[in-house]
Design an enzyme around this catalytic site. Structure first.
Site, PDB file in Angstrom:
ATOM      1  N   LYS A  26       3.186 -11.456   7.967  1.00 20.25           N
ATOM      2  CA  LYS A  26       3.699 -10.291   8.684  1.00 20.25           C
ATOM      3  C   LYS A  26       3.912  -9.137   7.716  1.00 20.25           C
ATOM      4  CE  LYS A  26       6.681 -10.641  12.113  1.00 20.25           C
ATOM      5  NZ  LYS A  26       7.896 -11.009  12.890  1.00 20.25           N
ATOM      6  N   ILE A  27       3.349  -7.995   8.081  1.00 24.47           N
ATOM      7  CA  ILE A  27       3.467  -6.780   7.273  1.00 24.47           C
ATOM      8  C   ILE A  27       3.908  -5.647   8.192  1.00 24.47           C
ATOM      9  CG2 ILE A  27       2.232  -5.107   5.845  1.00 24.47           C
ATOM     10  CD1 ILE A  27       0.299  -7.340   5.063  1.00 24.47           C
TER      11      ILE A  27
END
Length: 367
Positions: A140-141
């Site tokens: 997740k970014i």
């Protein structure tokens, strides 16, 4: 618990649980949700892990072992969280295999302090991917401006990405551009595009709550009529953008090389206003090849009394446009709202990260 959730799954909506803990894994609870509630994936974030570790003794022996090794706080956090994600990924592996990699995904987020550090995010994403070591993981970014470059470069390295904290439609367009650029670079580097997956997590209830609060402040009957509609409308317009960009000639070239479209994921689907139906962000966002990530109370509510509405249509696109036009006439500044929401989202994760660090620091000191 399975009936209505199974129907939702049959409508093409993937159901991911917005929670993970060692207790869920060790008790068999997560396995039960896979079997009984059609759950096909899991998302995590710093808040989820802070709550899991502070509320359970399931981590005590692992923390004691890390303390004996003399590891620092951040290394301990990485060890604990990647172990949970890897274990969950192994549990979901049959789902991953049976859906050709679309589902069975488990997400882990880069540390919040990296939100405005593209190079640091890329390095962390690669390290987390290697540490988890399972093909059905997702990194997740956050979709900050700096995060966009990190998203592109991480995908270019052949790593699957869950893009989080997407609020505005303009930022969503940039997220898709980063995804496409990443795929083009991955293809040039010789990666198998069919193994790379991505979702764009568009937040729902936070948009609703922020715009509702501004409508309440107007003390205008016209404003009251618009309450409780913006969260879904924003997602509907993201769906319109998706339908345009992933039928483009540019994507068709990548598709011929094995690429799959980045899927829309509806995030923050727990309803915050008790006056609203507790399943509205599920019922109102039915669309094939999307993901709805739910906290367990929302999942249970839908299983009990949720209804599956018709899929999103072009008529819904037009109605959503009209809603935001009406909000603009009342002085609601869409761009400013979305900037505030991104800042708040990052701040909340920073706070949770600090709490997680404090929890682990205290536990390491005790060990």
């Amino acid at each position: 618990m399975s009936g209505r959730l199974h129907e939702l799954s049959q409508a093409g909506v993937s159901i991911w649980l917005d929670d993970l803990s060692r207790t869920r894994l060790e008790s068999g609870d997560l396995a039960r949700l896979i079997d009984e509630a059609s759950v096909t994936g899991v998302t995590t974030n710093p808040t989820i892990f802070a709550n899991a570790i502070s509320a359970s003794q399931a981590y005590d022996s692992a923390v004691a072992e890390l303390g004996a090794q003399g590891v620092d706080v951040d290394s301990a956090i990485e060890s604990l969280t990647t172990a949970d994600v890897a274990e969950a990924a192994r549990l979901f592996r049959p789902v991953f295999d049976s859906t050709d990699g679309d589902d069975g995904r488990v997400s882990i987020e880069v540390a919040p302090p990296l939100a405005h550090d593209a190079a640091g995010t890329i390095e962390s994403a690669k390290a987390l991917w290697q540490r988890v070591g399972e093909p059905n993981a997702m990194i997740k970014i956050p979709a900050t401006e700096e995060g966009l470059r990190a998203i592109s470069e991480t995908i270019a390295a052949g790593i699957s990405v869950n893009v989080t904290l997407v609020f505005s439609l303009s930022r969503y367009r940039h997220v898709v551009e980063a995804f496409l650029q990443g795929l083009e670079k991955a293809r040039a580097a010789g990666h198998d595009l069919s193994t790379i997956r991505s979702v764009a997590s568009v937040f729902v209830s936070r948009v609703e709550a922020e715009i509702d609060s501004r409508l309440d402040a107007l003390d205008d009957p016209a404003a009251t009529e618009l309450k409780g509609r913006a969260g879904i409308a924003n997602c509907v317009l993201a769906h319109e953008i998706h339908s345009q960009l992933f039928t483009s000639e540019r994507f068709k070239v990548l598709e011929l090389a094995g690429a799959r479209p980045q899927r829309l994921l509806w995030a923050s689907t727990g309803v915050k206003n008790p006056d609203y139906a507790d399943t509205m962000y599920v019922t109102g966002l039915v669309a094939a090849n999307t993901v709805n990530t739910m906290p367990e109370p929302t999942m249970e509510a839908f299983a009990d009394h949720g209804e599956i509405a018709d899929e999103i249509t072009p008529e819904d696109y037009r109605a959503a446009d009209e809603l935001f036009d009406a909000l603009a006439r009342l002085g609601i500044d869409y761009a400013e709202v979305m900037t505030v929401l991104e800042e708040q989202g990052l701040e909340k994760f920073d706070v949770s990260w600090a709490e997680l660090q404090d929890t682990i620091r205290t536990a390491l000191d005790r060990s």
